[in-house]
Design an enzyme around this catalytic site. Structure first.
Site, PDB file in Angstrom:
ATOM      1  CD  GLN A  63      -3.228   0.325   2.068  1.00 42.82           C
ATOM      2  OE1 GLN A  63      -3.286  -0.816   2.479  1.00 42.82           O
ATOM      3  NE2 GLN A  63      -4.075   1.246   2.448  1.00 42.82           N
ATOM      4  CB  SER A  97       2.659  -4.783   3.838  1.00 39.17           C
ATOM      5  OG  SER A  97       1.451  -4.743   4.572  1.00 39.17           O
ATOM      6  CG  LEU A  98      -1.334  -5.423  -0.941  1.00 41.65           C
ATOM      7  CD1 LEU A  98      -2.568  -6.277  -0.864  1.00 41.65           C
ATOM      8  CD2 LEU A  98      -1.642  -4.081  -1.556  1.00 41.65           C
ATOM      9  NE  ARG A 135      -3.041  -8.006   4.651  1.00 40.49           N
ATOM     10  CZ  ARG A 135      -2.225  -6.988   4.424  1.00 40.49           C
ATOM     11  NH1 ARG A 135      -2.561  -6.032   3.577  1.00 40.49           N
ATOM     12  NH2 ARG A 135      -1.061  -6.908   5.052  1.00 40.49           N
ATOM     13  CG  HIS A 192       2.299  -4.095   9.271  1.00 36.21           C
ATOM     14  ND1 HIS A 192       2.089  -5.424   9.000  1.00 36.21           N
ATOM     15  CD2 HIS A 192       2.168  -3.444   8.089  1.00 36.21           C
ATOM     16  CE1 HIS A 192       1.855  -5.567   7.706  1.00 36.21           C
ATOM     17  NE2 HIS A 192       1.887  -4.387   7.133  1.00 36.21           N
ATOM     18  CD  GLN A 247       1.656  -9.260   5.772  1.00 37.43           C
ATOM     19  OE1 GLN A 247       0.473  -8.999   5.761  1.00 37.43           O
ATOM     20  NE2 GLN A 247       2.390  -9.382   4.681  1.00 37.43           N
TER      21      GLN A 247
END
Length: 318
Positions: free
Chosen positions: A15, A95-96, A120, A204, A253
């Site tokens: 992102q 991440s994503l 998500r 996170h 995560q």
């Protein structure tokens, strides 16, 4: 160590890499890319492609749209690229982007991944009311010192390192007041720069636990396969091909920190010489230059960068 002839890793952005118009060039010029966008539109039940190509920007910035949008552009670019070059030895995503990496490896189907990251995004947005959480970038400070700033600033609130992006850049996350205190401490203790980021939620960190629990239910229902390529997972900075381990890492995560610096170093130790960022933007390419300038870094986000990368790869000795 892998042999140097095929030591390529594909990296997938997370992102923040989105921009209006992303993927349009590939969609118009390559049938495989067009097919990818159509698949995403079908999976989601709305014209994600239109939001990617035309915006509006504030809609593209909504987390539950941003996440499937970046994933779709990444996979469209990947499919076009894969037809024209050697296979990678490893994949990783920020991440994503770890979902894009698992689609690339075959752990998760593209349609399942698109639907999962839409949820998500929604779960992450709904986990914390707007304004309650914040994130900040701390530049030019060692990880241990950043962690100490977070600890000292927490004062019974949440303040944690969220993204270990490079030796020069760490992002922290938590309750707004605690993050603001940590920014002040980091400046006082010698950080080059410390600034709050314009994000919609504190990703996170442990405030994301409600999102993690909801996502776990979804991931447990997904069919996951053994990956064709090892995925360097964010939360452990370890290589994964096993579907159970992959699922567990994707669950953890959500609240765990993204150990991107460690993932890139892990791949370098495996003998990777060439890192190709596949998807919108050049964020990971930029981080690569902070982590290890001795490696070759490229990116593929449109036709121009695709052709440039293919030309560079063709010159790498086999």
């Amino acid at each position: 160590m892998t042999d140097s002839s095929n030591s390529i890793a594909f990296l997938f952005p997370g992102q923040g890499s989105q921009s209006v118009g992303m993927g349009k060039d590939l969609y118009e010029k390559y049938p495989l890319a067009r097919q990818t966008f159509e698949e995403a539109d079908d999976a989601l039940g709305y014209k994600l492609s239109q939001v990617c190509f035309e915006g509006p920007e504030d809609q593209l910035r909504l987390t539950e749209i941003t996440q499937p949008a970046i994933l779709t552009v990444s996979i469209a670019a990947l499919r076009v690229l894969q037809m024209r070059m050697p296979k990678p030895s490893y994949v990783a995503g920020h991440s994503l982007g770890e979902y894009s990496a698992h689609v690339a490896s075959g752990t998760i189907s593209f349609a399942d991944a698109v639907r999962t990251v839409r949820s998500r995004g929604r779960y992450m947005q709904e986990a914390v009311p707007v304004g309650v959480g914040a994130m900040a970038a701390i530049l030019g400070m060692e990880p241990e010192k950043v962690a100490a700033c977070c600890q000292d600033a927490a004062q019974e609130e949440v303040c944690e390192p969220a993204n270990i992006n490079s030796p020069e850049q760490i992002v922290i996350s938590g309750n707004t007041a605690a993050v603001e205190r940590a920014v002040k401490l980091a400046e006082e203790r010698g950080a080059k720069k410390a600034k709050l980021l314009p994000v919609s939620a504190p990703f996170h960190c442990s405030l994301m636990k409600p999102a993690q629990d909801r996502l776990e239910t979804d991931l447990n229902q997904l069919k996951m396969n053994k990956g064709a390529y090892p995925v360097a997972c964010n939360v452990d900075a370890q290589l994964i091909t096993d579907p159970l381990h992959a699922r567990d890492a994707l669950v953890r995560q959500v609240t765990g920190s993204v150990k991107w610096d460690q993932c890139i170093r892990l791949l370098a130790v495996q003998g990777v010489q060439t890192f190709v960022e596949v998807g919108p933007g050049k964020v990971l390419w930029g981080l690569m230059r902070q982590i290890d300038r001795s490696k070759t870094a490229m990116n593929v986000s449109d036709e121009t960068t695709l052709l440039k990368t293919l030309e560079s790869i063709s010159k790498i000795p086999a």
